[in-house]
Write an enzyme that holds these catalytic residues in place. Sequence first.
Site, PDB file in Angstrom:
ATOM      1  N   ASP A 123       0.825  -1.219   0.000  1.00  0.00           N
ATOM      2  CA  ASP A 123       0.000   0.000   0.000  1.00  0.00           C
ATOM      3  C   ASP A 123       0.859   1.270   0.000  1.00  0.00           C
ATOM      4  OD1 ASP A 123      -1.918  -1.901   0.347  1.00  0.00           O
ATOM      5  OD2 ASP A 123      -2.859  -0.959   2.092  1.00  0.00           O
ATOM      6  N   ASP A 124       0.161   2.361  -0.276  1.00  0.00           N
ATOM      7  CA  ASP A 124       0.668   3.735  -0.089  1.00  0.00           C
ATOM      8  C   ASP A 124       1.693   4.208  -1.123  1.00  0.00           C
ATOM      9  OD1 ASP A 124      -0.961   3.479   2.076  1.00  0.00           O
ATOM     10  OD2 ASP A 124       0.508   4.075   3.582  1.00  0.00           O
ATOM     11  N   HIS A 148      -5.895   2.608  -3.826  1.00  0.00           N
ATOM     12  CA  HIS A 148      -5.895   2.872  -2.384  1.00  0.00           C
ATOM     13  C   HIS A 148      -6.439   4.290  -2.154  1.00  0.00           C
ATOM     14  CE1 HIS A 148      -4.875   1.914   1.668  1.00  0.00           C
ATOM     15  NE2 HIS A 148      -3.754   2.602   1.771  1.00  0.00           N
ATOM     16  N   HIS A 161      -5.911   9.163   0.460  1.00  0.00           N
ATOM     17  CA  HIS A 161      -5.779   8.346   1.660  1.00  0.00           C
ATOM     18  C   HIS A 161      -6.585   8.901   2.835  1.00  0.00           C
ATOM     19  CE1 HIS A 161      -3.891   5.643   4.599  1.00  0.00           C
ATOM     20  NE2 HIS A 161      -3.438   4.962   3.552  1.00  0.00           N
ATOM     21  N   HIS A 203       3.949  -2.019   3.017  1.00  0.00           N
ATOM     22  CA  HIS A 203       3.992  -0.695   2.388  1.00  0.00           C
ATOM     23  C   HIS A 203       5.300  -0.553   1.645  1.00  0.00           C
ATOM     24  CE1 HIS A 203       1.089  -0.451   5.676  1.00  0.00           C
ATOM     25  NE2 HIS A 203       0.463   0.462   4.942  1.00  0.00           N
TER      26      HIS A 203
HETATM   27 ZN    ZN Z   1      -2.587   3.032   3.449  1.00  0.00          ZN
END
Ligand code: ZN
Length: 458
Positions: A268-269, A319, A323, A410
């Site tokens: 993620d991210d 995602h 965020h 991540h």
């Molecule tokens: Zn995240």
Amino acid sequence: MKTHRRLNKAGKIALLSLIIFIFFIILSIKLISYKGKKEIHILKSGKYYQLKINYPLLHDKKIDKKIKEYVDEKKQEFLDIVDQIEHLETDNKYDFIIQYQLNKEDDIYHIHLETYSYTGGEHYQKDDKTFHYDIKRKEFITIEEYLNDESSLEKLSLLSYYYIMEYGEENGKEFNEEIVKEYTSSKNENFIHFNIQEDGFEFLFALYQETDWIDGEIKIIIPYKELNELLKPKYQKQANKKDIEVIVPETRDLEQYKGKKLIAFTFDDGPSTETTNLLLDGVKEFDAKVTFFVIGNRINQHSEVLKRAYKEGHVIGSHTYNHRNLLLLNDYTRLQEIKNTNDIIENTIGVKPILLRPPYGNINDDIKKLSNMHIIEWDIDTLDWKYKDKDKIANEIITNAHDGAIVLLHDIYKSSVEGALQAMAQLKEEGYVFVTILEMAELKGITLDYETSYFYFK
Ligand code: ZN
């Protein structure tokens, strides 16, 4: 005398023939000019009023009758009011106007009639009427004619809501979310005013009927890019994709992994040029394909690595854009977070993502419905962002690994990438195969739906 009489009789016959001949000529001219006539104009002026009416003539009994009925009814309503006045209270005469737009596409006529009537007061009253008429089948149709299945109307409802709210935002108007929702709810009658344009469907929403907004009438165009999935194939049109580079991703034969232990690493991210590239280099050694849940606002800055990831057979999911915790947002902002990300991913790799990982894993049924994407959660949380310790991260994955697991990591931290690769080295020894979420679903024989949140696969 005799000759004269004979001539006279012949003359009478000739004259009669001539009259009949002229009569038919006039009749044909009349008929031809009627057939050629494309519209009706009525201009009329009384002591206190004026009328100006234009409406189309399609030379089809059914549709022409309907149009005339509408025009006559509106005109009569106006004249009834006029009949009651004895003198005007203003300098302005009462006024009545009907004008129209006509468009034909695939044998279907779209006729939009606008009626403006002024009978005192500050404003004209406006009424809209739209006919959609299939001239070949001689049938009136509704938006349903165009839609693919039952879920399409619901999707159209959402899109319309989104585009109206966006229009409001772009034009500095704060629309009442609840009213917009009501006017775009998934009922046929909310979508009666539409027209087909080059780039998409134009919808008119006459919100002024219930609000006192000055611009109560809103026109939006929903582009084919969004609309095609809702439309029957015969009504779909090529969306404008000319600037998008087409990337053909690597594929692999899944047969070889059947019956093996599967694990899905998800990141993620990102994307993040440095660390995502590090991961992409590293996973090659383990024949690993992973899933990235990327943040929309990072994509332009890190687009090359995203393209590389997609090209090398990894899966790109969303995602969201900023965020944010979706639970705390209104529907318009939720849609913005989702749509903007999907658009930028599509503009970068050529396809829209179908997987969504909501930030913090926060989701509810409303958001699921809104997103129309498959929701992917996780069951192994490495807390990599907290520890930033590759050994600890690797250990967490190895200890909790099981067939069907989804690991949360991540790829913006070097320690996470290193920890993931370290875990892969060990798990490979244990017979694990590293697959994307889509490969996992396929290997497990699972068709992803839109209601489930997937934490792992059985
Ligand atoms: Zn995240």
